[in-house]
Design an enzyme around this catalytic site. Structure first.
Site, PDB file in Angstrom:
ATOM      1  CB  SER A 145      49.832  35.644  11.933  1.00 40.25           C
ATOM      2  OG  SER A 145      51.118  35.839  11.369  1.00 40.25           O
ATOM      3  CE1 TYR A 156      49.147  31.535   8.961  1.00 36.80           C
ATOM      4  CE2 TYR A 156      50.596  33.404   8.568  1.00 36.80           C
ATOM      5  CZ  TYR A 156      50.051  32.478   9.430  1.00 36.80           C
ATOM      6  OH  TYR A 156      50.399  32.490  10.761  1.00 36.80           O
TER       7      TYR A 156
END
Length: 261
Positions: A145, A156
């Site tokens: 990501s 995350y």
């Protein structure tokens, strides 16, 4: 654009295949000739497999929880049972559960983010190695990501940073065995509303406000000042999975409208 026959005679395992990017990769890979094992813990994955079969493709589904090593091992074993090999593994499981300032995360929530967005990829990479070593090679495509640089989702971000490190180290270690390991780093992506929510508990008003801040940061950091489409994420994943990318390994490709993460 469909490249007919690009994955003919290739066995591909796709995790997180019940919806979103994973389901889109599955549909296009099947149209390009891949034989698929679609893995998810949601029974929606059966619908994706049925849709592919109805369109003339080859697909099987397997339900398991990839947040455990046993789940990852069962997915790879299912591919061996059905197809006897795994040429390509697409590690697509992950996604921020909550968005909030790091100080507002509870310890259990931090653990849950790492378990969701790092461990399935870590486990599946390990589980598939014996198969790829025995057959003389293979390709692993991990989904990272651009949120390795972003706000309101530090755990995350840390998990996806781990995916980047895993991609580089595993590629270096197994290149001599003809195993390529690569990744894409998607930015914000426009997709249909999730049928399985990322946060089963739902977001309160404050969490929705924090999410809006994260969305503003994502679009602001992108040179193109917009979200990408599903198709714009699917195409690079399948390019890296294909033989066209045979001299690419250890790389993480940002697909985020200019934001390199």
């Amino acid at each position: 654009m469909i490249f007919a026959g690009r994955f003919a005679n290739k066995i591909m395992v796709i995790t997180g295949a019940a919806q979103g990017i994973g389901a889109g990769v599955a549909r296009r890979a099947a149209a390009e000739g891949a034989s698929l094992l679609l893995v998810d813990r949601s029974d929606l994955v059966k619908e994706v497999a049925a849709e592919i079969i109805a369109a003339g493709g080859t697909a099987q589904s397997h339900m398991c929880d990839l947040e455990s090593y046993d789940g990852a091992a069962s997915a790879i074993q299912a591919a061996r049972d059905v197809y006897d090999r795994v040429d390509i593994l697409i590690n697509n499981v992950g996604g921020a559960i909550r968005m909030r300032p790091y100080a507002a995360f509870e310890p259990a929530q931090i653990d849950a983010e790492i378990r969701r967005s790092l461990m399935p990829t870590l486990y599946c990479c390990h589980a598939v190695l014996d198969v790829m070593l025995a057959q003389g090679g293979g390709t692993i495509v991990n989904l990272s990501s651009n949120a390795t640089r972003g706000i309101r989702r530090v755990p995350y971000s840390a998990a996806k940073g781990g995916v980047n490190g895993l991609t580089q180290a595993l590629a270096m270690e197994y290149a001599e065995h003809n195993i390529r390991v690569v990744a894409t780093a998607p930015g914000g992506t426009s997709a249909p509303q999730r049928r399985v929510p990322r946060n089963a508990e739902g977001d309160n008003a404050q969490e929705q406000a924090w999410m809006a801040e994260a969305v503003e940061q994502v679009t602001g950091s992108a040179f193109m000042k917009r979200y990408g489409s599903l198709e714009e994420q699917i195409a690079p994943i399948l390019f890296l999975a294909s033989d066209e990318a045979s001299y690419i390994t250890g790389s993480t490709l940002p697909v985020a409208g200019g934001d390199i993460g």
